[in-house]
Write a protein that holds these residues in place. Sequence first.
Motif, PDB file in Angstrom:
ATOM      1  N   ALA A  30       0.829  -1.207   0.000  1.00  0.00           N
ATOM      2  CA  ALA A  30       0.000   0.000   0.000  1.00  0.00           C
ATOM      3  C   ALA A  30       0.864   1.259   0.000  1.00  0.00           C
ATOM      4  CB  ALA A  30      -0.940  -0.014   1.206  1.00  0.00           C
ATOM      5  N   ASP A  34       1.393   4.088  -3.347  1.00  0.00           N
ATOM      6  CA  ASP A  34       1.210   5.536  -3.294  1.00  0.00           C
ATOM      7  C   ASP A  34       2.502   6.293  -3.565  1.00  0.00           C
ATOM      8  OD1 ASP A  34      -1.479   5.713  -2.967  1.00  0.00           O
ATOM      9  OD2 ASP A  34      -1.449   5.899  -0.788  1.00  0.00           O
ATOM     10  N   GLN A 396      -4.734   0.733   1.094  1.00  0.00           N
ATOM     11  CA  GLN A 396      -4.286   2.081   0.728  1.00  0.00           C
ATOM     12  C   GLN A 396      -5.061   3.146   1.492  1.00  0.00           C
ATOM     13  OE1 GLN A 396      -3.775   1.262  -3.863  1.00  0.00           O
ATOM     14  NE2 GLN A 396      -2.842   3.228  -3.365  1.00  0.00           N
TER      15      GLN A 396
END
Length: 421
Positions: A30, A34, A396
Amino acid sequence: MRIAYALLDPGIGVFGTKGASVHVQEVIRALRADGHEVSVFCTRTNDDVPSDLADLEVHRHRLPKGTGAERERAVVAASAAIAEEIAAGDFDLVYERYSLFSDVAARLTAPAAPGGRATPAAAAAGAVRAIPSILEVNAPLIDEQRHHRSLADEAGARAATHRQLRGASLVTCVSGAVAEWTLTEGADPARVVVTPNGVNTRRITPRPAVPATRPQTLPEKTPPTNAVPEGPVTVGFVGTLKPWHGTDLLLRAIARTDERLRLDVCGTGPQQPELEQLAARLGIADRVRFRGAVAPEQVPEVLHGIDIAAAPYPAGEHYFSPLKVYEYLAAGLPVVASAIGTIPELLGHGALGVLVEPGDVDALAAALDDLAADPACRARLAADAREAAVSEHDWQIRCRELLQRLEIDPVAAPALREVLL
């Protein structure tokens, strides 16, 4: 950001197959998804390296062989060495999974004293600048270790825990019960947040036959009268085979269900031989499949072969945030689970699954039979489960919320790259 992920628990391999290892991998995925750069500092790796993490930078500090007090002292030494290694790097954040005898985050996060000089704690740790940290607490490990394993130096374990809880910028706990425990151990309430577990909804998906959105034409559930499933129905369990997961209760329940129901057990553990013998005594050995250990990469395919998922936790203390239930939801599966701990809230108090009294084998069997005989209800629950997983429980989402808390809370978050003079 450049993030140092610290994992010093010698029982958890970064690339292992049990739930804790899956948890570690998903948090890392996660963060990387990003755009963050993650480097792992650990004491154990294991060999089941997922293809998408093959390029992960991993620094392993090998522990010498030994048990008991010797192993505990080795973790203490590893904690100091890993903290020094991270301090020498150019990291913006330390994310540590709470482990007994480790205080990596606390060594690195000690804030500056007035005037910009290092506090005594920071100076003792050899820190040259404060690095913000997140300490992830998944269980009251001191209590667990004392009750289920062995703990030679409890005073040392507690002292390291206190340093971690008081030193981390942010303490994130998987449940309210775990958060309460951290407060009793001295954590600052202003720095403690509850962050339930999550699921990677790109890795765990419904099988192709299950729609990802709620069907608009399905009828509401009407309880069947003496209905039986038209063909074989597979009940699935994913997890480590240990007493507190209630797999024995599930076997006893299967023995009381319609013979068309089958059970697929994905995972292994110390209870597996005992459970295999129980299945034979119950006369259901031909209806139960024990897969043994399964690599996390294979779990999505296993879930695709399941019609109903089970989380049959027994009665008792329950401070977990069960990864398996989040994976069931993401796979678009109707769930039958014990009404215990965080599970009722996770399942919308019955809106996303069927809740039964913990330890009630008859109720568990009846719930499985009812769902097996009602495909319309299964489809409706499956669609709602998947929708909730994507919109509310993706890893996320969890990680973004944590980083946002760290950035906006002036009490919990020292400034990035603050230089200590």
